[in-house]
Design a protein around this motif. Sequence first.
Motif, short mmCIF file in Angstrom:
data_model
loop_
_atom_site.label_atom_id
_atom_site.label_comp_id
_atom_site.label_asym_id
_atom_site.label_seq_id
_atom_site.Cartn_x
_atom_site.Cartn_y
_atom_site.Cartn_z
N ASP A 222 1.01 -1.22 0.12
CA ASP A 222 0.04 -0.06 0.01
C ASP A 222 0.94 1.22 0.03
N SER A 223 1.13 1.71 -1.09
CA SER A 223 1.77 3.01 -1.28
C SER A 223 1.36 4.31 -0.63
N SER A 224 0.35 4.22 -0.20
CA SER A 224 -0.34 5.69 0.51
C SER A 224 0.29 5.59 1.93
N LEU A 225 0.74 4.59 2.51
CA LEU A 225 1.14 4.80 3.93
C LEU A 225 2.57 4.36 4.23
N MET A 226 3.52 5.04 4.27
CA MET A 226 4.99 4.81 4.45
C MET A 226 5.58 5.06 5.72
N ILE A 227 6.32 4.07 6.10
CA ILE A 227 7.07 4.18 7.29
C ILE A 227 8.55 4.26 7.07
N LEU A 228 9.01 5.18 7.75
CA LEU A 228 10.57 5.40 7.75
C LEU A 228 11.00 4.67 9.08
N ASN A 229 12.01 3.59 8.62
CA ASN A 229 12.69 2.96 9.79
C ASN A 229 13.96 3.77 10.13
N ALA A 230 14.29 4.32 11.38
CA ALA A 230 15.45 4.81 11.62
C ALA A 230 16.08 4.40 13.07
N SER A 231 17.35 4.84 13.32
CA SER A 231 17.86 4.14 14.68
C SER A 231 18.63 5.37 15.22
N ILE A 232 18.34 5.54 16.69
CA ILE A 232 19.18 6.34 17.23
C ILE A 232 20.04 5.90 18.34
N ASP A 233 20.72 6.77 19.08
CA ASP A 233 21.58 6.33 20.26
C ASP A 233 20.88 5.90 21.37
N PRO A 234 20.85 5.10 22.12
CA PRO A 234 20.13 4.89 23.33
C PRO A 234 20.10 6.05 24.29
N ALA A 235 21.27 6.85 24.37
CA ALA A 235 21.32 8.08 25.16
C ALA A 235 20.37 9.28 24.92
N GLN A 236 19.85 9.19 23.58
CA GLN A 236 19.05 10.18 22.99
C GLN A 236 17.58 9.85 23.06
N VAL A 237 17.35 8.65 23.09
CA VAL A 237 15.94 8.14 23.15
C VAL A 237 15.05 8.51 24.45
N GLU A 238 15.49 9.18 25.34
CA GLU A 238 14.81 9.66 26.66
C GLU A 238 13.62 10.41 26.11
N TRP A 239 14.23 11.48 25.30
CA TRP A 239 13.20 12.55 25.09
C TRP A 239 12.20 12.36 23.90
N ILE A 240 12.52 11.02 23.21
CA ILE A 240 11.68 10.83 21.87
C ILE A 240 10.48 10.13 22.22
N ARG A 241 9.54 10.72 21.89
CA ARG A 241 8.01 9.73 22.15
C ARG A 241 7.11 9.91 20.75
N PRO A 242 6.05 9.08 20.69
CA PRO A 242 5.28 8.94 19.64
C PRO A 242 4.60 10.27 19.81
N GLY A 243 4.22 10.76 18.67
CA GLY A 243 3.40 11.81 18.47
C GLY A 243 4.37 13.16 18.04
N MET A 244 5.58 13.08 18.37
CA MET A 244 6.71 14.34 17.89
C MET A 244 6.52 14.14 16.27
N THR A 245 6.46 15.43 15.70
CA THR A 245 6.83 15.61 14.28
C THR A 245 8.00 16.19 13.88
N MET A 246 8.27 16.26 12.74
CA MET A 246 9.57 16.52 12.00
C MET A 246 9.58 16.67 10.70
N ALA A 247 10.49 17.26 9.97
CA ALA A 247 10.37 17.35 8.48
C ALA A 247 11.69 16.42 7.97
N VAL A 248 11.24 15.68 7.02
CA VAL A 248 12.46 14.73 6.50
C VAL A 248 12.78 15.18 5.04
N SER A 249 13.69 14.95 4.26
CA SER A 249 13.87 15.47 2.83
C SER A 249 14.75 14.32 2.31
N ASN A 250 14.79 14.22 0.92
CA ASN A 250 15.55 13.21 0.21
C ASN A 250 17.02 13.75 0.12
#
Length: 370
Positions: A222-250
């Motif tokens: 289903d090309s209408s719903l895409m998921i970006l799989n990304a990885s971050i350092d465990p030390a930075q994940v403390e303030w990452i939570r669902p619902g946060m938005t950002m801009a991504v580019s090619n």
Amino acid sequence: MNKALLSFSILLLLTITASCSGVSADKSSEQSSEAAAAEIGSPQITFFTVETEQIADRVSLNGRLRAENRVELFPEVPGKVVEGTKPFREGVSFQEREMLVQLDDSEARLQIQSSRSKFKTLVSALMPDIKLDYPETLPRYEKWFNSLNAENNLVAIPEFGEGVRRYLESKGVYELYYTIKSAEDRLEKFTIRAPFSGVLSAAKAEPGQVVGPQFHLGTFVDSSLMILNASIDPAQVEWIRPGMTMAVSNQGQTESYKAEIVRVNPSVDSSSQQVLIYLEVSGEKLREGMYLEGEIESETKRELARIPKSALLRTGGVLAKRDGNLVDVTVEIHDLERSHLWVSGLQNGDEIVMDVSEPVSGRIINYSHL
């Protein structure tokens, strides 16, 4: 009188000679000082004035897009692939419940029709006994019998009462009924339908090809719903939570998309020692496998300075002006840009060497400004 005049002339000559020697000595001293100063101040050092800002923590994210709704197609029954209403090719779109792949089911269909005919014959043979022993049930029994057709799926056996049910069970009606229903379910598996509206991203089956349960027919997404799989350092994940938005580019920074964090993996990946996060990306021109990158900001801020990359020493510090000397000041890097760094450890108004390829720590610097 001549003696007095001679003495005066000698004294005057000595005075003039002493004066000339003093002027010459002063000029030599001044020239030496200027040469030393010129040597100390050459080459001229270019300084960068530090301006600190209250900056939020940033985490760079990057990864590849993957369709959230994705199905790997495998047949559940063996059969020969037949031509469908649409070609089974990459890039072909299908609506929900539309046929993706059709396997030849002619033999299985004939067997089911034969079984349905035998079932109707059995039901007909029991009608005289039903008429004699359960006359009140006969009208409903006849109506059910008339609804049976070898071309259509079997109609469910009505509730005739406990007595009639036991009688039909003793004659094998229910056993044959469930056998045929199982065959009908299996017949449906010869047709593979789209579970949702989407497009084929991989197609490996050709018409006329015989396939089995282990054969990978293709991939439907289903090309209408895409998921970006990304990885971050465990030390930075403390303030990452669902619902946060950002801009991504090619990679070329020519297209920008809105992304929202929808899931955060609670575990650390054993191979990379990173935490996986999943962002839902919306926008046009999105394709599976596309590489996207971006930054996400925290709600808390810290005092940081933006300095040129050329100012950073290999030791991880910068050369700052301190009491006429260049001093190595240690800084902590928090973020990277193409030509600049965001660091802490400097104060607002500090002057640092812009390019550390020439200066040496401890060198006396020239304060003259052009």
